[in-house]
Scaffold this motif. Sequence first.
Motif, PDB file in Angstrom:
ATOM      1  N   ALA A 107      31.023  66.963 -32.694  1.00 26.82           N
ATOM      2  CA  ALA A 107      32.112  66.902 -31.711  1.00 26.82           C
ATOM      3  C   ALA A 107      31.879  67.886 -30.572  1.00 26.82           C
ATOM      4  N   ILE A 108      31.373  69.076 -30.885  1.00 31.74           N
ATOM      5  CA  ILE A 108      31.073  70.074 -29.846  1.00 31.74           C
ATOM      6  C   ILE A 108      29.939  69.584 -28.947  1.00 31.74           C
ATOM      7  N   LEU A 109      28.906  69.013 -29.543  1.00 40.57           N
ATOM      8  CA  LEU A 109      27.777  68.502 -28.767  1.00 40.57           C
ATOM      9  C   LEU A 109      28.224  67.400 -27.810  1.00 40.57           C
ATOM     10  N   GLU A 110      29.094  66.529 -28.270  1.00 42.27           N
ATOM     11  CA  GLU A 110      29.572  65.448 -27.416  1.00 42.27           C
ATOM     12  C   GLU A 110      30.443  65.970 -26.278  1.00 42.27           C
ATOM     13  N   ALA A 111      31.195  67.045 -26.512  1.00 40.76           N
ATOM     14  CA  ALA A 111      31.975  67.658 -25.432  1.00 40.76           C
ATOM     15  C   ALA A 111      31.045  68.232 -24.370  1.00 40.76           C
ATOM     16  N   PHE A 112      29.951  68.837 -24.812  1.00 37.45           N
ATOM     17  CA  PHE A 112      28.951  69.354 -23.869  1.00 37.45           C
ATOM     18  C   PHE A 112      28.347  68.218 -23.043  1.00 37.45           C
ATOM     19  N   GLU A 113      28.021  67.113 -23.711  1.00 40.46           N
ATOM     20  CA  GLU A 113      27.395  65.986 -23.021  1.00 40.46           C
ATOM     21  C   GLU A 113      28.336  65.382 -21.975  1.00 40.46           C
ATOM     22  N   ARG A 114      29.627  65.344 -22.271  1.00 38.91           N
ATOM     23  CA  ARG A 114      30.588  64.773 -21.314  1.00 38.91           C
ATOM     24  C   ARG A 114      30.670  65.584 -20.027  1.00 38.91           C
ATOM     25  N   ARG A 116      24.696  73.282 -17.554  1.00 40.53           N
ATOM     26  CA  ARG A 116      23.955  73.255 -18.822  1.00 40.53           C
ATOM     27  C   ARG A 116      24.227  74.516 -19.658  1.00 40.53           C
ATOM     28  N   SER A 117      25.500  74.906 -19.641  1.00 38.91           N
ATOM     29  CA  SER A 117      25.928  76.092 -20.394  1.00 38.91           C
ATOM     30  C   SER A 117      27.110  75.729 -21.293  1.00 38.91           C
ATOM     31  N   ILE A 118      27.073  76.236 -22.510  1.00 44.70           N
ATOM     32  CA  ILE A 118      28.181  76.029 -23.444  1.00 44.70           C
ATOM     33  C   ILE A 118      28.504  77.349 -24.132  1.00 44.70           C
ATOM     34  N   HIS A 119      29.775  77.610 -24.252  1.00 43.34           N
ATOM     35  CA  HIS A 119      30.273  78.842 -24.880  1.00 43.34           C
ATOM     36  C   HIS A 119      31.143  78.450 -26.070  1.00 43.34           C
ATOM     37  N   VAL A 120      30.697  78.798 -27.275  1.00 38.35           N
ATOM     38  CA  VAL A 120      31.450  78.510 -28.489  1.00 38.35           C
ATOM     39  C   VAL A 120      32.174  79.782 -28.926  1.00 38.35           C
ATOM     40  N   LYS A 164      31.104  80.464 -15.010  1.00 31.50           N
ATOM     41  CA  LYS A 164      31.690  79.436 -14.172  1.00 31.50           C
ATOM     42  C   LYS A 164      31.284  78.050 -14.654  1.00 31.50           C
ATOM     43  N   ASN A 165      32.287  77.213 -14.887  1.00 35.77           N
ATOM     44  CA  ASN A 165      32.113  75.795 -15.230  1.00 35.77           C
ATOM     45  C   ASN A 165      31.488  75.543 -16.595  1.00 35.77           C
ATOM     46  N   GLU A 166      31.256  76.566 -17.386  1.00 33.97           N
ATOM     47  CA  GLU A 166      30.647  76.338 -18.689  1.00 33.97           C
ATOM     48  C   GLU A 166      31.604  75.539 -19.589  1.00 33.97           C
ATOM     49  N   THR A 167      31.032  74.747 -20.496  1.00 29.21           N
ATOM     50  CA  THR A 167      31.825  74.058 -21.504  1.00 29.21           C
ATOM     51  C   THR A 167      32.287  75.069 -22.543  1.00 29.21           C
ATOM     52  N   VAL A 168      33.580  75.133 -22.757  1.00 27.59           N
ATOM     53  CA  VAL A 168      34.129  76.071 -23.736  1.00 27.59           C
ATOM     54  C   VAL A 168      34.605  75.293 -24.955  1.00 27.59           C
ATOM     55  N   VAL A 188      44.463  80.225 -27.945  1.00 24.35           N
ATOM     56  CA  VAL A 188      43.422  79.202 -27.775  1.00 24.35           C
ATOM     57  C   VAL A 188      43.756  78.300 -26.591  1.00 24.35           C
ATOM     58  N   HIS A 189      45.010  77.905 -26.474  1.00 24.50           N
ATOM     59  CA  HIS A 189      45.419  77.038 -25.363  1.00 24.50           C
ATOM     60  C   HIS A 189      45.192  77.733 -24.021  1.00 24.50           C
ATOM     61  N   SER A 190      45.416  79.050 -23.977  1.00 21.87           N
ATOM     62  CA  SER A 190      45.248  79.795 -22.723  1.00 21.87           C
ATOM     63  C   SER A 190      43.802  79.837 -22.261  1.00 21.87           C
ATOM     64  N   LEU A 191      42.853  79.576 -23.157  1.00 26.48           N
ATOM     65  CA  LEU A 191      41.436  79.575 -22.797  1.00 26.48           C
ATOM     66  C   LEU A 191      41.026  78.293 -22.081  1.00 26.48           C
ATOM     67  N   SER A 192      41.890  77.278 -22.077  1.00 24.58           N
ATOM     68  CA  SER A 192      41.594  75.964 -21.485  1.00 24.58           C
ATOM     69  C   SER A 192      40.259  75.410 -21.977  1.00 24.58           C
ATOM     70  N   PRO A 193      40.087  75.328 -23.290  1.00 31.76           N
ATOM     71  CA  PRO A 193      38.798  74.851 -23.814  1.00 31.76           C
ATOM     72  C   PRO A 193      38.607  73.359 -23.598  1.00 31.76           C
ATOM     73  N   SER A 194      37.356  72.953 -23.520  1.00 32.21           N
ATOM     74  CA  SER A 194      37.050  71.525 -23.415  1.00 32.21           C
ATOM     75  C   SER A 194      37.296  70.822 -24.740  1.00 32.21           C
ATOM     76  N   ILE A 195      37.151  71.569 -25.829  1.00 37.64           N
ATOM     77  CA  ILE A 195      37.370  70.992 -27.158  1.00 37.64           C
ATOM     78  C   ILE A 195      37.762  72.099 -28.128  1.00 37.64           C
ATOM     79  N   VAL A 196      38.642  71.753 -29.052  1.00 36.04           N
ATOM     80  CA  VAL A 196      39.008  72.623 -30.168  1.00 36.04           C
ATOM     81  C   VAL A 196      38.742  71.844 -31.449  1.00 36.04           C
TER      82      VAL A 196
END
Length: 462
Positions: free
Chosen positions: A165-172, A179-183, A262-266, A290-298
């Motif tokens: 699920a995290i990988l697919e959020a990065f791909e979207r 090309r940056s992702i922060h878990v 900036k713009n990284e997938t969180v 968690v909501h305050s972080l505005s993550p792309s996926i939880v």
Amino acid sequence: MMMMSCSSSTTMITSFDHEAYEAKIFRLLQMRDQMLRQDHRNHDNRNKGGGGGGSFVVLGNNNSNGLPLIHLLLSTATAVDGNNFGAALNNLTDLYQSVSLTGDSVERVVAYFSDGLTARLLTRKSPFYDMIMEEPTSEEEFLAFTDLYRVSPYFQFAHFTANQAILEAFEREEDRNNRSIHVIDFDVSYGFQWPSLIQSLSEKATSTSRISLRVTGFGKNLKELQETESRLVSFSKGFSNLVFEFQGLLRGSRVINLRKKKNETVAVNLVSYLNTLSCFMKISDTLGFVHSLSPSIVVLVEQEGSRTPTRTFLSRFTDSLHYFAAMFDSLDDCLPLESAERLRIEKKLLGKEIKNMLNNYENNNIGDCAKYERMEAWKARMENHGFVGNKISSKAMIQAKLLLKMRTHYCPMQFEEEDDSDGGGGGGGFRVSERDEGRAVSLGWQNRFLLTVSAWQPLSLI
């Protein structure tokens, strides 16, 4: 003299003969000691080839020994809850004469629940309380965790499904995330989840277009965080097209700045974390943060329990008994009866969790806790905090099923769609079930769900 741990024990003990009580305690501890000594001899005999296997049973099956043990254990829990200490001590003495840490799955799980109830009757100042509640060393716990990770699909199912699920959020977001992702992992627990994500991201990267992965992991202590960082950094060095960073933070640390690029997938990883919090208020605070972080996926992974949240000691006890009975029975599919690894998993991980569940709630408030709740309760909680569920992809489902094919040994696995009629349908062995119209996927053992994975994002980002 040893005193009861319950708030009303002072009143009860005045009407309870002191000498008779101490005699019952002494007899109880004698029976426990004999059980442990017999288990040690049985284990040695099996290792020498002198012992056979036991009959493996599932809680609720028509087994001549299993059901009476369960009934006696539930009667004991009722006595403890009602401050009927005489009956509780008598029952526990009988239980220790019938259970075994090396017997069938019911005998083993009842043995650890008996320990939990015995500890609950003792004051925490008692040396016998410390003996029963003895904590494993960090090395023992790590080894037991490694054993369970290796032999059972339990943790791997959670980690691989979450990572997909995290990988697919990065791909979207590849067209805008640099090309940056922060878990952000709220319980990094040795870091076993992240090598597979490192490998998957590396397969998408090239030497001229590298991918950056940053993991912020919360852990129990500095030593564990340092060992986790060393383990992950060492693994990532085998992938030259991936830039890996790790930031370790102690649980409870006040987080002011998570150094977002900036713009990284969180991606926020909540794998078996929220149910470790001591009250619903702390869960609410965590989800608000968690909501305050505005993550792309939880990604949320939680143990499964009763149909609805329950608030009494007995309902929690019964539900956790069903859960752990399924866990212990599933280990029979993974390891032989005489296995030292299985004894270590049950004693250092599952047995510890059982005893802590019965004894370590703040102010004994077992009701204000989110352990072993149903998927529907977690769904409502997430939606109430501004999150909306995502569909679990067909690729994640296929991956989960392949994992079970590789990890299932003696019992047939099953793959099911929606069936919540009795807590997860029927049948034998491990199984994967698609639930909530494809927004969740569960790992089950026979008629019990064990773990459920779901993916979420803030409603405000849709």
